[in-house]
Motif scaffolding. Structure first.
Motif, PDB file in Angstrom:
ATOM      1  N   THR A 225    -116.746 -66.046   1.356  1.00  0.00           N
ATOM      2  CA  THR A 225    -115.753 -65.227   2.059  1.00  0.00           C
ATOM      3  C   THR A 225    -114.388 -65.380   1.376  1.00  0.00           C
ATOM      4  O   THR A 225    -113.348 -65.376   2.026  1.00  0.00           O
TER       5      THR A 225
ATOM      6  N   GLU B  48    -111.725 -62.494   1.880  1.00  0.00           N
ATOM      7  CA  GLU B  48    -111.085 -62.539   3.196  1.00  0.00           C
ATOM      8  C   GLU B  48    -110.121 -63.721   3.292  1.00  0.00           C
ATOM      9  O   GLU B  48    -109.027 -63.608   3.865  1.00  0.00           O
TER      10      GLU B  48
ATOM     11  N   ASP C 186    -105.784 -63.833   3.887  1.00  0.00           N
ATOM     12  CA  ASP C 186    -105.200 -64.437   5.085  1.00  0.00           C
ATOM     13  C   ASP C 186    -103.992 -65.280   4.694  1.00  0.00           C
ATOM     14  O   ASP C 186    -104.132 -66.394   4.188  1.00  0.00           O
TER      15      ASP C 186
END
Length: 568
Positions: A23, A26, A30
């Motif tokens: 991931t 992602e 962030d």
């Protein structure tokens, strides 16, 4: 499967990562935190980066209940350490724009940027891509940056070594599209075929893998410290093939006697046409037989130690489908750099500069970073990073030499190599404040320690006598300390294990001389040995050979748990 045979945690992580994607996209998007998840920290290494934090400010931030000062180390893949002036200028700019203002030249002939915060990470990678640089496989359980001998005064042989290093690097690159998707265009490449890794498979290698190409008589890439090396055999100045060595590695763990450095075994000879195939098949043997249960035993050196050099060679030849030829004679005379000016048969000039600690930075006394930037603006050759953290301004044309000499003078770069031979043969890893593994200082401390030792060196008349000296903040061996004639390995803040007796040519491991020596006591510890060496050495005898002959330490052999016998 018994508990003892349970796979290490990294194995299922790699298997389930969708070919190194995890991931990560992602996580990098962030910006509510400067960190990424523990799993993604492992996967990010395959893409050439590590999460770090500034340990100098940890305590202060903790008191204020702030998150650690997270940032990323980014390592560039650049086979043989060769870059164009345009690429140098881009890295110089990135260091100022997104990193901590400095460029680090590593012992694997690569650039490192330090201090890149997460919100700038993707843009930094895209800027590198614009000048055809990348960070793919600069870290992680894959083949890493392939090194080769710069040899600016041996142009034809260097060209062949660089060609092989580049071919091996390209051939062993992971084939996953993850890097491009995450950092460049964000789009998954459309295909009806299932993605695959033809060499690595879904779980890649058990641990990192390191390859070098050397051109005797210089062993500046330290072939005995690496998983796989190709030693060029020259006849009439031309490369006719390569001796193959396997099973070297430097890392160990304090207090764990089943972990140890190991020097590589030379197992045979291959033709230039066979070299890439040999590299692939050595990787495949390690993929299939390396230890995937205990990561501390997962390097190729432990596979070769377990199988034996002959047993490993037998398995390699089974994978190759043909036998290696008998090893050809070769000789190394040093593992340091050749400083100053040299010229080649084409009339081009090359200048090898000493870069302390490999840190390209401006100081009030030495504006090195600015000077090299100005040289890059007019240079029509290339730059070559050495395996000893130094820099060659290479292929300077006769038309440009006068201009470059003027810039060298202006920015105080003309005499970087006018130092003691001890300092010129030094290597230090980064260590504190950013490396999470560091137990003690290294890059920030070694120059001061050398200054102290130079007092003894000067009084003993040894200013021009080369002694290899290396320091690392921990025993993982990033600066190849266990081959140094003198080496310091961090044991605790301000304390070092002191090793002596490595081979000057990089062919022999050193031996533990004293444990946990405070930095302030090192000069007093070593000065009597240095003075004894100056008085008692034989003609041409190197310091490492002397301390063995004089009985200060015992000689080591490849594969031994060398750290067990402390000198009394």
């Amino acid at each position: 499967m018994s508990e003892e045979q349970k796979l290490s945690a990294n194995e299922p992580l790699k298997l389930n990562s969708n070919f190194l994607r995890g991931t990560l996209a992602e996580d990098f998007a962030d910006v509510s935190t400067g960190n990424i998840s523990a799993d993604n920290q492992q996967l990010s290494k395959f893409h050439g980066m590590y999460v770090q934090d500034d340990r100098d400010v940890r305590a202060g931030r903790r008191k204020k209940k702030l998150e650690k000062a997270y940032s990323f180390l980014i390592r560039v893949r650049m086979p043989g350490g060769v870059v164009t002036p345009g690429q140098w200028l881009k890295m110089d700019w990135l260091a100022d724009e997104y990193a901590n203002g400095t460029l680090k030249l590593t012992t694997r002939q690569a650039f490192q940027l330090h201090g890149v915060i997460k919100r700038n990470l993707v843009q930094t990678i895209r800027e590198m891509d614009s000048v055809v640089l990348d960070t793919i496989a600069a870290c992680g359980d894959v083949n890493r940056n392939v090194m080769c001998n710069p040899n600016p005064h041996q142009s034809e042989a260097h060209a062949e070594a660089l060609k092989l290093a580049t071919e091996i690097s390209e051939h062993l690159l992971p084939r996953t599209g993850a890097y491009r998707e995450i950092f460049l265009d964000g789009d998954k490449v459309a295909s009806n075929e299932e993605e695959e890794e033809p060499i690595y498979g879904k779980t890649y290698l058990p641990r990192k893998f390191k390859i070098t190409v050397a051109v005797p008589p210089s062993n500046d890439v330290d072939i005995y410290a690496h998983c796989l090396s190709f030693i060029a055999i020259l006849e009439g100045g031309k490369v006719v093939g390569y001796n193959v060595s396997v099973g070297g590695g430097m890392g160990m763990t304090h207090g764990q006697e089943d972990t140890f450095p190991r020097t590589a075994d030379v197992i045979g000879f291959c033709t230039p046409e066979q070299a890439v195939d040999v590299a692939e098949k050595v990787v495949l043997v390690q993929r299939d037989f390396g230890d995937r249960c205990n990561r501390k035993h997962a390097r190729l050196k432990y596979t070769v130690e377990r199988m034996g050099a002959d047993g490993f060679k037998d398995k390699l030849e089974e994978y190759l489908g043909y036998a290696l030829q008998e090893t050809r004679p070769f000789e190394f005379t040093s593992n340091g750099d050749r400083y100053g000016w040299t010229e080649d048969a084409n009339g081009n000039s090359h200048l090898n500069l000493f870069i302390p600690g490999g840190r390209v930075v401006d100081t009030p006394a030495f504006p090195t970073k600015t000077g090299l930037r100005e040289i890059a603006k007019i240079h029509d050759g290339d730059f070559r990073l050495s395996a000893n953290q130094n820099l060659v301004i290479a292929n300077i044309s006769p038309e440009k030499r006068e201009q470059i000499e003027a810039l060298l003078e202006q920015y105080k770069l003309s005499d970087t190599h006018v130092k003691s031979a001890l300092r010129l043969n030094s290597i230090a890893c980064v260590a504190l404040p950013t490396c999470g593994l560091a137990l003690a200082e290294s890059e920030r401390y070694l120059p001061d320690l050398i200054t102290e030792l130079e007092e003894t060196i000067e009084s003993a008349g040894l200013r021009h006598d080369a002694i290899t000296i290396r320091m690392t903040g921990c025993p993982n061996g990033c600066g190849r300390p266990f081959l140094g004639e003198i080496a310091f390995v961090g044991r605790a803040p301000g304390k070092y294990n002191v090793y002596l007796g490595g081979g000057f040519h990089g062919e022999r491991l050193n031996k533990l001389y004293r444990e946990s020596v405070p930095g302030g006591e090192i000069k007093a510890l070593l000065s009597p040995l240095i003075e004894d060496y100056a008085k008692q050495r034989q003609d041409g005898e190197h310091f490492g050979d002397f301390v063995v002959r004089a009985g200060y330490v015992a000689e080591t052999t490849a594969g031994n748990n060398f750290h067990l016998n402390v000198a009394q």
